[in-house]
Motif scaffolding. Structure first.
Motif, short mmCIF file in Angstrom:
data_model
loop_
_atom_site.label_atom_id
_atom_site.label_comp_id
_atom_site.label_asym_id
_atom_site.label_seq_id
_atom_site.Cartn_x
_atom_site.Cartn_y
_atom_site.Cartn_z
N ALA A 118 0.82 -1.13 0.04
CA ALA A 118 -0.18 0.12 -0.15
C ALA A 118 0.80 1.23 -0.27
CB ALA A 118 -0.90 -0.02 1.26
N THR A 119 0.42 2.31 -0.71
CA THR A 119 0.99 3.56 -0.53
C THR A 119 0.18 4.85 -0.27
OG1 THR A 119 0.47 3.90 -3.05
CG2 THR A 119 2.59 2.79 -2.58
N ALA A 120 0.65 5.95 -0.21
CA ALA A 120 -0.21 7.13 0.32
C ALA A 120 0.32 8.22 -0.66
CB ALA A 120 -0.32 7.31 1.71
N GLU A 121 -0.53 8.97 -1.08
CA GLU A 121 -0.08 10.37 -1.66
C GLU A 121 0.29 11.37 -0.87
OE1 GLU A 121 0.46 10.43 -5.02
OE2 GLU A 121 0.10 8.39 -4.98
N LEU A 122 1.41 11.92 -0.51
CA LEU A 122 1.64 12.88 0.55
C LEU A 122 2.55 13.97 -0.18
CD1 LEU A 122 3.61 10.77 2.90
CD2 LEU A 122 1.20 11.31 2.98
N CYS A 123 2.17 15.20 0.38
CA CYS A 123 2.99 16.44 0.02
C CYS A 123 4.50 16.13 0.28
CB CYS A 123 2.57 17.63 0.52
SG CYS A 123 2.65 17.92 2.39
N GLN A 124 5.26 17.00 -0.32
CA GLN A 124 6.83 16.89 -0.23
C GLN A 124 7.32 17.07 1.01
OE1 GLN A 124 9.33 19.43 0.01
NE2 GLN A 124 10.92 17.88 0.43
N PRO A 125 6.54 18.27 1.87
CA PRO A 125 6.96 18.42 3.31
C PRO A 125 6.68 17.29 4.05
CG PRO A 125 6.19 20.40 2.48
CD PRO A 125 5.87 19.32 1.21
N CYS A 126 5.74 16.64 3.85
CA CYS A 126 5.08 15.48 4.96
C CYS A 126 6.02 14.42 4.50
CB CYS A 126 3.55 15.04 4.66
SG CYS A 126 2.44 16.21 5.41
N TRP B 285 2.04 22.58 13.00
CA TRP B 285 2.75 23.73 12.44
C TRP B 285 2.39 23.67 11.03
CZ3 TRP B 285 6.05 23.40 8.01
CH2 TRP B 285 6.65 24.81 7.91
N VAL B 286 2.29 22.56 10.21
CA VAL B 286 2.06 22.52 8.96
C VAL B 286 0.42 22.77 8.45
CG1 VAL B 286 1.69 19.99 8.26
CG2 VAL B 286 3.05 21.53 6.60
N LYS B 287 -0.53 22.40 9.31
CA LYS B 287 -1.78 22.40 8.83
C LYS B 287 -2.39 23.73 8.37
CE LYS B 287 -4.07 22.88 13.31
NZ LYS B 287 -4.77 22.54 14.27
N ASN B 288 -1.78 24.73 8.74
CA ASN B 288 -2.20 26.12 8.28
C ASN B 288 -1.21 26.82 7.40
OD1 ASN B 288 -4.84 26.08 9.57
ND2 ASN B 288 -3.82 26.38 11.69
N ARG B 289 -0.16 26.25 7.00
CA ARG B 289 0.89 26.78 6.06
C ARG B 289 0.69 26.61 4.54
NH1 ARG B 289 1.51 28.52 10.65
NH2 ARG B 289 3.80 28.70 11.65
N LYS B 290 1.04 27.31 3.76
CA LYS B 290 0.87 27.17 2.49
C LYS B 290 2.25 26.76 1.58
CE LYS B 290 -2.45 30.83 2.10
NZ LYS B 290 -3.35 31.10 1.19
N VAL B 291 3.36 26.16 2.48
CA VAL B 291 4.33 25.66 2.26
C VAL B 291 4.20 24.47 1.28
CG1 VAL B 291 4.81 24.10 4.27
CG2 VAL B 291 6.96 25.02 2.75
N GLU B 292 4.98 24.62 0.05
CA GLU B 292 4.95 23.30 -0.85
C GLU B 292 6.23 22.44 -0.85
OE1 GLU B 292 2.70 22.41 -3.47
OE2 GLU B 292 1.17 23.81 -2.45
N ARG B 293 7.13 23.03 -0.43
CA ARG B 293 8.45 22.49 -0.39
C ARG B 293 9.35 22.84 0.53
NH1 ARG B 293 8.91 19.09 -4.17
NH2 ARG B 293 11.08 18.92 -4.00
#
Length: 91
Positions: A28-36, A71-79
């Protein structure tokens, strides 16, 4: 949408819930943003991922990720800088 932080992001990467090195190549895999994705591998070893944190729910509740997830939940950070491969400290 990132499956871990639930943010809408432009790019996602595939995270093996059981790392390939631990036998999860076809699992199994999950689709994650790069920061996560980077933060998971920075804070949790492949052995721990395979044994303890092999689902999205387990990762969302993982103690080593709680500060980051808040920290990340309200950030717009992509990388963020990919810190994998550098000397890492383990507790």
């Amino acid at each position: 949408m990132c499956e871990l932080c639930r943010r809408e992001v432009q790019d996602l990467s595939r995270h093996h819930l059981v790392p390939r090195e631990e036998g999860g190549r076809y699992g199994a895999t999950a689709e994650l943003c790069q920061p996560c994705h980077s933060t998971i591998h920075l804070n949790i070893s492949n052995q721990e991922l395979a044994r303890q944190y092999n689902s999205i729910e387990a990762l969302q509740n993982a103690e080593p990720l709680q500060k980051y997830l808040k920290w990340v939940k309200n950030r717009k950070v992509e990388r963020i800088a990919n810190r994998r491969g550098r000397n890492r400290r383990r507790k």
